[in-house]
Design an enzyme around this catalytic site. Structure first.
Site, mmCIF file in Angstrom:
data_model
loop_
_atom_site.group_PDB
_atom_site.id
_atom_site.type_symbol
_atom_site.label_atom_id
_atom_site.label_comp_id
_atom_site.label_asym_id
_atom_site.label_seq_id
_atom_site.Cartn_x
_atom_site.Cartn_y
_atom_site.Cartn_z
ATOM 1 N NE ARG A 237 15.752 89.357 -20.682
ATOM 2 C CZ ARG A 237 15.353 88.252 -20.068
ATOM 3 N NH1 ARG A 237 15.522 87.074 -20.663
ATOM 4 N NH2 ARG A 237 14.792 88.300 -18.882
ATOM 5 C CD GLU B 26 12.712 84.000 -22.278
ATOM 6 O OE1 GLU B 26 11.736 84.651 -22.665
ATOM 7 O OE2 GLU B 26 12.756 83.429 -21.167
ATOM 8 N NE ARG C 37 6.878 90.976 -19.123
ATOM 9 C CZ ARG C 37 7.275 90.034 -19.979
ATOM 10 N NH1 ARG C 37 8.118 89.097 -19.571
ATOM 11 N NH2 ARG C 37 6.820 90.015 -21.223
ATOM 12 N NE ARG D 95 14.764 87.466 -13.625
ATOM 13 C CZ ARG D 95 14.178 86.520 -14.360
ATOM 14 N NH1 ARG D 95 12.895 86.591 -14.626
ATOM 15 N NH2 ARG D 95 14.870 85.501 -14.827
ATOM 16 C CB SER E 291 9.024 83.314 -25.341
ATOM 17 O OG SER E 291 9.867 82.826 -24.335
#
Length: 423
Positions: A393, A351, A264, A279, A354
């Site tokens: 993460r 987070e 990403r 990130r 999801s």
């Protein structure tokens, strides 16, 4: 995407649901006018084609009777030119209409809480208590740099910012977490493991909603005469496995899990989380994807969420589940739960997964259907996906929650078999 006819017949509802999402600058206001022009042009084309068909028969009769047909022939030439003009106009109108349809996000489920951003998300439940230490806990990147198991400087030399090199314990932990998650989801939860390509074509990205809206968030490559995109998540190739297919209803739900690296660009993140593994431009993830009957998709979302939660439960990591509000909902989702793991150094939940229900939004784009028993017509499936989990993460959460005062990291008991020597 939403069905064109549904938008036409429910324009007020679609406008209302966009406002519910907090979207006020969409092109939905242009839809009715452009759609009206399209239907008027279609009606005129159809009328002219019928006129030309009738005239062609008359011309044939006149010529057969050796009568002059020049006036009618000239008139039909003008009709033909007008039809070409209208067909060109229709092409432009339909392209514009398609752009509007593709820009409209999914309709939020009625159970989604109203809100503007992540501050309005609603906590559903928690697991465990935030980890308490007798010393000041360090951030995962501090721990990794101190023992040389996470190297950001050398990664920057290789690739630039927001990359990491894992070494020794960290690289073994990453690999162990991937295998642990895959084993759990395949052996206990009944998912079929898939290893898909990490590069996909534009059609594949479009079917799941990444394109055209989120092109800036993706990495694109050009090879010879074709464009290929690095996948942002395994959801993209796995959902597209059944693009343009009709599934056997007896096999539903179809459940897949996959490990892939994810890529990403993080466009628009504006310097957030520049330190550490939260990130990154490249990260590992184990993804869960389901294809279900429409009437079962809500229950399947609850079960998918439970499957993802069990990873953290077995790792004994504190977390909470939140329901995303309307303003924080992703483009393709109609309902989403986030799982947020406790990060002691930040003293907050972050987070780590999801889990979303997309309804028939992706299935319509991708042409993924099934034929209900006793029905002549096929119907769109519902698609769901969730992280099970984001591996980097998870590693960061283990580093922070399992750190010892001397800076070492205790291994979660469930992972011990993945560190045993087998040679």
């Amino acid at each position: 995407m939403l069905e064109l006819r549904f938008i036409r017949e429910n324009i007020d509802l679609v406008t209302e649901r966009l406002e519910f999402r907090g979207i006020s600058n969409s092109r939905i206001g242009e839809f009715s006018e452009i759609d009206r022009k399209r239907r008027e042009a279609l009606a005129e084309v159809e009328a002219l084609r019928n006129k030309r068909k009738t005239a062609s028969m008359e011309i044939g009769t006149l010529k057969k009777n050796k009568e002059n047909a020049d006036v009618l022939v000239a008139e039909m030439k003008e009709v033909g030119e007008r039809i070409k003009e209208l067909e060109t106009l229709l092409g432009t109108i339909e392209e514009d209409l398609q752009d509007i349809v593709m820009s409209i996000p999914n309709m939020p489920h009625e159970s989604v809480p109203r809100g503007n951003d992540d501050s309005d998300n609603v906590e559903i439940r928690t697991f465990g208590e935030p980890t308490v230490f007798s010393f000041e806990p360090k951030a995962h990147y501090e721990l990794g740099e101190a023992d040389s198991t996470i190297d950001f400087k050398r990664a920057a030399k290789l690739s630039g910012a927001r990359f990491a090199v894992l070494k020794g314990f960290a690289s073994r932990l990453e690999r162990g977490l991937i295998n642990f998650m895959l084993d759990l989801h395949t052996q206990r939860h009944g998912y079929t493991e898939v290893l898909p390509p990490f590069l996909v074509n534009t059609e594949t990205m479009t079917a799941t909603g990444q394109l055209p809206k989120f092109a800036d968030d993706l990495f694109k490559t050009s090879v010879s005469d074709r464009d290929l995109w690095l996948i942002p998540t395994a959801e993209v190739p796995i959902t597209n496995l059944h693009r343009d297919e009709t599934l056997d209803p007896a096999e539903l739900p179809v459940k897949y899990c996959a490990y892939t690296p994810c890529f990403r660009s993080e466009a628009g993140s504006y310097g957030r989380d520049t330190k550490g593994l939260i990130r990154q431009h490249q990260f590992d993830k184990v993804e869960l994807v389901k294809f279900t009957r429409p009437e079962n998709s809500s229950d399947e979302l609850d079960q998918l969420l439970a499957d993802a939660e069990e990873v953290l439960q077995l790792l004994n990591l504190p977390y909470r589940v939140v329901a995303l509000c309307s303003g924080d909902l992703g483009f393709s989702a109609n309902k989403t739960y986030d799982i947020e793991v406790w990060m002691p150094a930040q003293k907050m939940y972050r987070e780590i997964s999801s889990c979303s229900n997309f309804g028939d939004f992706q299935a319509r784009r991708g042409g993924i259907r099934y034929r209900p028993e006793g029905e002549k017509k096929s119907a769109l499936v519902h698609t769901l996906n969730g992280s099970g989990l984001a591996v980097g993460r998870t590693l960061a959460a283990i580093y922070e929650n399992y750190q010892q005062e001397d800076g070492s990291i205790k291994l979660p008991e469930i992972l011990e078999p993945y560190f045993q020597t087998r040679f």
